[in-house]
Write a protein that holds these residues in place. Sequence first.
Motif, PDB file in Angstrom:
ATOM      1  N   TYR A 158       0.849  -1.194   0.000  1.00 18.35           N
ATOM      2  CA  TYR A 158       0.000   0.000   0.000  1.00 18.35           C
ATOM      3  C   TYR A 158       0.886   1.246   0.000  1.00 18.35           C
ATOM      4  O   TYR A 158       2.070   1.183   0.360  1.00 18.35           O
ATOM      5  CB  TYR A 158      -0.887   0.049   1.251  1.00 18.35           C
ATOM      6  N   SER A 159       0.264   2.389  -0.348  1.00 20.71           N
ATOM      7  CA  SER A 159       1.001   3.647  -0.212  1.00 20.71           C
ATOM      8  C   SER A 159       0.239   4.585   0.725  1.00 20.71           C
ATOM      9  O   SER A 159      -0.995   4.614   0.729  1.00 20.71           O
ATOM     10  CB  SER A 159       1.200   4.317  -1.573  1.00 20.71           C
ATOM     11  N   ALA A 160       1.002   5.332   1.523  1.00 17.85           N
ATOM     12  CA  ALA A 160       0.446   6.328   2.445  1.00 17.85           C
ATOM     13  C   ALA A 160       1.573   7.240   2.887  1.00 17.85           C
ATOM     14  O   ALA A 160       2.717   6.782   3.053  1.00 17.85           O
ATOM     15  CB  ALA A 160      -0.190   5.658   3.667  1.00 17.85           C
ATOM     16  N   TYR A 161       1.285   8.526   3.057  1.00 11.10           N
ATOM     17  CA  TYR A 161       2.269   9.501   3.547  1.00 11.10           C
ATOM     18  C   TYR A 161       3.515   9.561   2.660  1.00 11.10           C
ATOM     19  O   TYR A 161       4.611   9.880   3.119  1.00 11.10           O
ATOM     20  CB  TYR A 161       2.706   9.171   4.985  1.00 11.10           C
ATOM     21  N   GLY A 162       3.376   9.177   1.393  1.00 11.15           N
ATOM     22  CA  GLY A 162       4.531   9.184   0.508  1.00 11.15           C
ATOM     23  C   GLY A 162       5.444   7.992   0.716  1.00 11.15           C
ATOM     24  O   GLY A 162       6.559   7.969   0.189  1.00 11.15           O
ATOM     25  N   HIS A 163       4.991   6.990   1.470  1.00  7.57           N
ATOM     26  CA  HIS A 163       5.790   5.790   1.730  1.00  7.57           C
ATOM     27  C   HIS A 163       5.039   4.552   1.227  1.00  7.57           C
ATOM     28  O   HIS A 163       3.838   4.609   0.974  1.00  7.57           O
ATOM     29  CB  HIS A 163       6.057   5.650   3.234  1.00  7.57           C
ATOM     30  N   SER A 164       5.775   3.464   1.110  1.00  4.46           N
ATOM     31  CA  SER A 164       5.151   2.204   0.722  1.00  4.46           C
ATOM     32  C   SER A 164       5.140   1.263   1.918  1.00  4.46           C
ATOM     33  O   SER A 164       6.152   1.114   2.609  1.00  4.46           O
ATOM     34  CB  SER A 164       5.939   1.562  -0.424  1.00  4.46           C
ATOM     35  N   LEU A 165       3.972   0.687   2.156  1.00  2.00           N
ATOM     36  CA  LEU A 165       3.792  -0.172   3.318  1.00  2.00           C
ATOM     37  C   LEU A 165       3.559  -1.605   2.854  1.00  2.00           C
ATOM     38  O   LEU A 165       2.823  -1.829   1.889  1.00  2.00           O
ATOM     39  CB  LEU A 165       2.571   0.260   4.133  1.00  2.00           C
ATOM     40  N   ALA A 166       4.161  -2.565   3.539  1.00  2.00           N
ATOM     41  CA  ALA A 166       3.812  -3.969   3.357  1.00  2.00           C
ATOM     42  C   ALA A 166       3.066  -4.384   4.615  1.00  2.00           C
ATOM     43  O   ALA A 166       3.611  -4.279   5.714  1.00  2.00           O
ATOM     44  CB  ALA A 166       5.069  -4.819   3.175  1.00  2.00           C
ATOM     45  N   SER A 167       1.817  -4.801   4.467  1.00  2.00           N
ATOM     46  CA  SER A 167       1.005  -5.047   5.653  1.00  2.00           C
ATOM     47  C   SER A 167       0.356  -6.425   5.620  1.00  2.00           C
ATOM     48  O   SER A 167      -0.249  -6.810   4.615  1.00  2.00           O
ATOM     49  CB  SER A 167      -0.090  -3.979   5.776  1.00  2.00           C
ATOM     50  N   GLU A 168       0.466  -7.125   6.728  1.00  2.00           N
ATOM     51  CA  GLU A 168      -0.257  -8.398   6.873  1.00  2.00           C
ATOM     52  C   GLU A 168      -1.730  -8.142   7.166  1.00  2.00           C
ATOM     53  O   GLU A 168      -2.557  -9.024   6.991  1.00  2.00           O
ATOM     54  CB  GLU A 168       0.348  -9.208   8.026  1.00  2.00           C
ATOM     55  N   ILE A 169      -2.027  -6.940   7.640  1.00  2.00           N
ATOM     56  CA  ILE A 169      -3.422  -6.573   7.915  1.00  2.00           C
ATOM     57  C   ILE A 169      -3.988  -5.885   6.676  1.00  2.00           C
ATOM     58  O   ILE A 169      -3.395  -4.911   6.206  1.00  2.00           O
ATOM     59  CB  ILE A 169      -3.490  -5.616   9.128  1.00  2.00           C
ATOM     60  N   PRO A 170      -5.088  -6.365   6.125  1.00  2.00           N
ATOM     61  CA  PRO A 170      -5.675  -5.671   4.964  1.00  2.00           C
ATOM     62  C   PRO A 170      -6.046  -4.234   5.342  1.00  2.00           C
ATOM     63  O   PRO A 170      -6.621  -3.992   6.410  1.00  2.00           O
ATOM     64  CB  PRO A 170      -6.928  -6.501   4.650  1.00  2.00           C
ATOM     65  N   LEU A 171      -5.674  -3.284   4.486  1.00  2.00           N
ATOM     66  CA  LEU A 171      -5.926  -1.863   4.758  1.00  2.00           C
ATOM     67  C   LEU A 171      -6.710  -1.264   3.588  1.00  2.00           C
ATOM     68  O   LEU A 171      -6.146  -0.618   2.702  1.00  2.00           O
ATOM     69  CB  LEU A 171      -4.589  -1.119   4.959  1.00  2.00           C
ATOM     70  N   PRO A 172      -8.025  -1.506   3.556  1.00  2.00           N
ATOM     71  CA  PRO A 172      -8.812  -1.074   2.395  1.00  2.00           C
ATOM     72  C   PRO A 172      -8.857   0.429   2.210  1.00  2.00           C
ATOM     73  O   PRO A 172      -9.194   0.907   1.122  1.00  2.00           O
ATOM     74  CB  PRO A 172     -10.216  -1.629   2.714  1.00  2.00           C
ATOM     75  N   GLU A 173      -8.498   1.193   3.235  1.00  2.00           N
ATOM     76  CA  GLU A 173      -8.502   2.659   3.108  1.00  2.00           C
ATOM     77  C   GLU A 173      -7.399   3.148   2.165  1.00  2.00           C
ATOM     78  O   GLU A 173      -7.479   4.250   1.619  1.00  2.00           O
ATOM     79  CB  GLU A 173      -8.275   3.326   4.478  1.00  2.00           C
ATOM     80  N   LEU A 174      -6.337   2.340   2.006  1.00  2.00           N
ATOM     81  CA  LEU A 174      -5.155   2.813   1.286  1.00  2.00           C
ATOM     82  C   LEU A 174      -5.165   2.396  -0.176  1.00  2.00           C
ATOM     83  O   LEU A 174      -5.814   1.428  -0.561  1.00  2.00           O
ATOM     84  CB  LEU A 174      -3.884   2.265   1.947  1.00  2.00           C
ATOM     85  N   GLU A 175      -4.393   3.142  -0.954  1.00  2.00           N
ATOM     86  CA  GLU A 175      -4.165   2.781  -2.352  1.00  2.00           C
ATOM     87  C   GLU A 175      -3.198   1.592  -2.388  1.00  2.00           C
ATOM     88  O   GLU A 175      -2.196   1.594  -1.661  1.00  2.00           O
ATOM     89  CB  GLU A 175      -3.496   3.956  -3.088  1.00  2.00           C
ATOM     90  N   ALA A 176      -3.485   0.617  -3.246  1.00  2.00           N
ATOM     91  CA  ALA A 176      -2.568  -0.516  -3.390  1.00  2.00           C
ATOM     92  C   ALA A 176      -1.385  -0.092  -4.251  1.00  2.00           C
ATOM     93  O   ALA A 176      -1.510   0.742  -5.139  1.00  2.00           O
ATOM     94  CB  ALA A 176      -3.288  -1.689  -4.035  1.00  2.00           C
TER      95      ALA A 176
END
Lengths: 116, 312
Positions: B13-31
Amino acid sequence: MAIQRAPRPGTGAVSGRPELSDRAVAIPPHVLVREVADEVVILSLQSEEYFGLDPVGTRMLQLLRSEPSVQRAFDALSAEYDVDDTTLSRDLDLLLQELSSRHLIELSGPPVETQS
Amino acid sequence: LTENMAYGGARGYSAYGHSLASEIPLPELEATGNRPDIFIIESSEPAAPEPSSRRWLLEADGSTWLVVGEGAEGTVLCFPGVADFSVDIGARRITCHLDGGSDRAAARHALLDHVVPRLLVAAGGTVLHASSVAVGGSAVLFAGRSGSGKSTLAGRCAAASHQVLADDATALQPIDGAWRAWPSYPGLRVWPESIRQLSLPVAARPVSAGAPKWRLDVPGPPDGGAAGHRVAAIVMIDRREGPTSGRRLTGSDAFARLWESAFGWPGTAIEHALFDRVTRLAEEAPVLDVRFANTVDVEEILATVDRLLVAR
């Protein structure tokens, strides 16, 4: 207080609290000080409070930090600003009291005399 | 990449200009498929801060909102009844443990709006509690105390066809001598009464079960705002009756308002570095104080911002 155009030598004394005259001012480790534009901001990591000084207070703190004693800072301010000694002494005392009571500065003992 | 592979089930996902790898699904974020620099893993084991290191942050009604302290694997942020998060700053890893029976949407809100921005601050970034919109290709940030109407004003800008960048948090970084802004993630969280007032043609739903605010699915900027936007102004908003007015804040006034709006992190060295960044921001970015009535047109507010920027 207006900035004096022609500096004059300081002759007065820190009359409000004469015991402070020979003390030196230092910033303790838990206090952060930065200049922003022509003002200074002070943050205490201990109390998590922050403070701002206007340009005159900023100049006072600059000289209190750079001069070896409160008296020398007083003399420098007296030379720099068109202000009578009584007013300057009162204002400097007030600033020292404010900063000291909030643990934003430390007043060390009289400076060690050096032989020249 | 090796670290990413260690979290085989993670999604990007992307957020705050960073890329996140998450085990928790984060539907709020852009993939995104970008290489992650922040890692979010889920744990069945709760993390508790050492009793001697605990600090409590309270709600206005005196109830505990957040407990912060040091744990075995880094700093622990506990949101009672919701989740606890163990943050390893060096590894940029957040380990989440959801409290039994807690609402996952509430846990995601705590993660995305409180824990991730604080990790970014601990890692050397600057994040403001501020909504932001794109005006003429640049970012205008709206900051203010809780309840000051940051999200609602962003929503009103969206209704006036301006691109919403962020709802509640905006990350800032100086690039080549100019401050740039990156949005947290798309969408707005507003009070129910604001939804009808905004009349935005987007879906709305409660942020989480029992949460007082509703989420509006306002689309984010193209590419999730990955390139960032030049910061035109940081506006401290103050809603009050009377004509729209404003002034430019400088020196200690600008610092004070920015410091109140900045996400923090416990720890002397980090606070020291954050203090340096916020004083630099106060000196380099235009900080404005703008007062306006609830009913005033957003274009009038933006025109006041323009006028103050020109009048420097």
